[in-house]
Structures are given as C-alpha cells and as structure tokens.
Design a protein around this motif. Structure first.
Motif, PDB file in Angstrom:
ATOM      1  N   PRO A  99      61.567  26.831  43.670  1.00 10.17           N
ATOM      2  CA  PRO A  99      61.933  27.658  44.663  1.00 10.17           C
ATOM      3  C   PRO A  99      63.237  28.479  44.278  1.00 10.17           C
ATOM      4  CG  PRO A  99      61.213  25.581  45.748  1.00 10.17           C
ATOM      5  CD  PRO A  99      61.451  25.534  44.207  1.00 10.17           C
ATOM      6  N   LEU A 100      63.256  29.788  44.590  1.00  7.34           N
ATOM      7  CA  LEU A 100      64.532  30.623  44.503  1.00  7.34           C
ATOM      8  C   LEU A 100      65.258  30.429  45.605  1.00  7.34           C
ATOM      9  CD1 LEU A 100      62.887  33.618  42.882  1.00  7.34           C
ATOM     10  CD2 LEU A 100      64.131  31.876  41.605  1.00  7.34           C
ATOM     11  N   GLY A 101      64.843  29.950  46.809  1.00 10.43           N
ATOM     12  CA  GLY A 101      65.724  30.056  47.746  1.00 10.43           C
ATOM     13  C   GLY A 101      66.128  31.204  48.607  1.00 10.43           C
ATOM     14  N   VAL A 118      65.749  36.831  52.626  1.00 10.98           N
ATOM     15  CA  VAL A 118      64.407  36.322  52.335  1.00 10.98           C
ATOM     16  C   VAL A 118      64.469  34.987  51.958  1.00 10.98           C
ATOM     17  CG1 VAL A 118      63.367  38.567  52.225  1.00 10.98           C
ATOM     18  CG2 VAL A 118      63.906  37.556  50.317  1.00 10.98           C
ATOM     19  N   GLN A 119      63.484  34.080  52.122  1.00 10.44           N
ATOM     20  CA  GLN A 119      63.348  32.782  51.551  1.00 10.44           C
ATOM     21  C   GLN A 119      62.176  32.967  50.411  1.00 10.44           C
ATOM     22  OE1 GLN A 119      65.068  29.713  52.183  1.00 10.44           O
ATOM     23  NE2 GLN A 119      63.924  28.926  50.501  1.00 10.44           N
ATOM     24  N   VAL A 120      62.878  32.660  49.470  1.00 12.63           N
ATOM     25  CA  VAL A 120      61.551  32.849  48.150  1.00 12.63           C
ATOM     26  C   VAL A 120      61.364  31.265  47.636  1.00 12.63           C
ATOM     27  CG1 VAL A 120      61.092  33.826  45.971  1.00 12.63           C
ATOM     28  CG2 VAL A 120      62.688  34.826  47.546  1.00 12.63           C
ATOM     29  N   ASN A 121      60.003  31.162  47.821  1.00 15.75           N
ATOM     30  CA  ASN A 121      59.436  29.742  47.497  1.00 15.75           C
ATOM     31  C   ASN A 121      58.912  29.817  46.087  1.00 15.75           C
ATOM     32  OD1 ASN A 121      60.429  28.356  49.899  1.00 15.75           O
ATOM     33  ND2 ASN A 121      58.985  29.765  50.918  1.00 15.75           N
ATOM     34  N   LEU A 153      55.235  39.853  46.095  1.00 17.17           N
ATOM     35  CA  LEU A 153      54.991  40.383  47.407  1.00 17.17           C
ATOM     36  C   LEU A 153      56.338  41.014  47.838  1.00 17.17           C
ATOM     37  CD1 LEU A 153      52.686  37.681  49.007  1.00 17.17           C
ATOM     38  CD2 LEU A 153      52.224  40.104  48.334  1.00 17.17           C
ATOM     39  N   ILE A 154      57.080  40.508  47.764  1.00 20.87           N
ATOM     40  CA  ILE A 154      58.524  41.099  48.273  1.00 20.87           C
ATOM     41  C   ILE A 154      59.123  42.231  47.386  1.00 20.87           C
ATOM     42  CG2 ILE A 154      61.125  40.734  48.278  1.00 20.87           C
ATOM     43  CD1 ILE A 154      60.346  37.712  48.888  1.00 20.87           C
TER      44      ILE A 154
END
Length: 89
Positions: free
Chosen positions: A13-15, A50-53, A60-61
């Motif tokens: 995850p990038l967090g 944004v929370q990037v998992n 999508l983002i």
C-alpha cells in the motif's frame, strides 16, 4: 498535483497521499472517488487526501483527476496514445 508513483510489481500500500487539486474541482473529484470506494477526505487545509492501497486505485485516482483537470486536447492525445499502443501489440 502530486504524482502517485508505484512499481507495477509492488503490492505494498502507498498509504495516505495528498493531492493538490484546485478548490473548484476538489469536491467533484472527492465525490467521484467516494463512488469508486476509494477512501478520501477533504481536510480544512484545502487538500484532497486519498488512501492508496493498490495499483488499481492508483489508476482510478489518476484517471479521475485527469478527466477533471486535463484539457480536451490532452485527453485526445492520451486516447490516441492508447489506440497506437494497442495497434503495436
């Protein structure tokens, strides 16, 4: 806007990521990310968090932000690059 960088092979995850989005577009992007079930928030500082998992969320983002902020010409050029890429395969 801050670029979201990730290795295509990474499943880490990038967090939390902070996107610098113009205020006039921030809520529209935020609501679209909510529709896509991407955890995001609009804190009082004017940023979009944004929370990037995973990599799908990165795509999508990026797509959501691009659709809102890119010019018509930029979108056309991107679409043409996609078509040419598919032709090369």
């Amino acid at each position: 806007m801050r670029e979201l960088n990730a290795s295509p092979l990474s499943s880490e995850p990038l967090g939390d990521q902070v996107l610098q989005i113009p205020l006039s577009d921030r809520w529209r992007i935020y609501h679209r990310l909510q529709e896509l079930k991407i955890n995001s928030s609009c804190p009082p500082d004017g940023s979009l968090r944004v929370q990037v998992n995973n990599l799908l969320e990165v795509i999508l983002i990026r797509s959501t932000v691009m659709q809102s902020l890119a010019s018509r010409q930029e979108l056309l050029e991107w679409l043409e690059r996609c078509w040419h890429y598919n032709d090369e395969k």
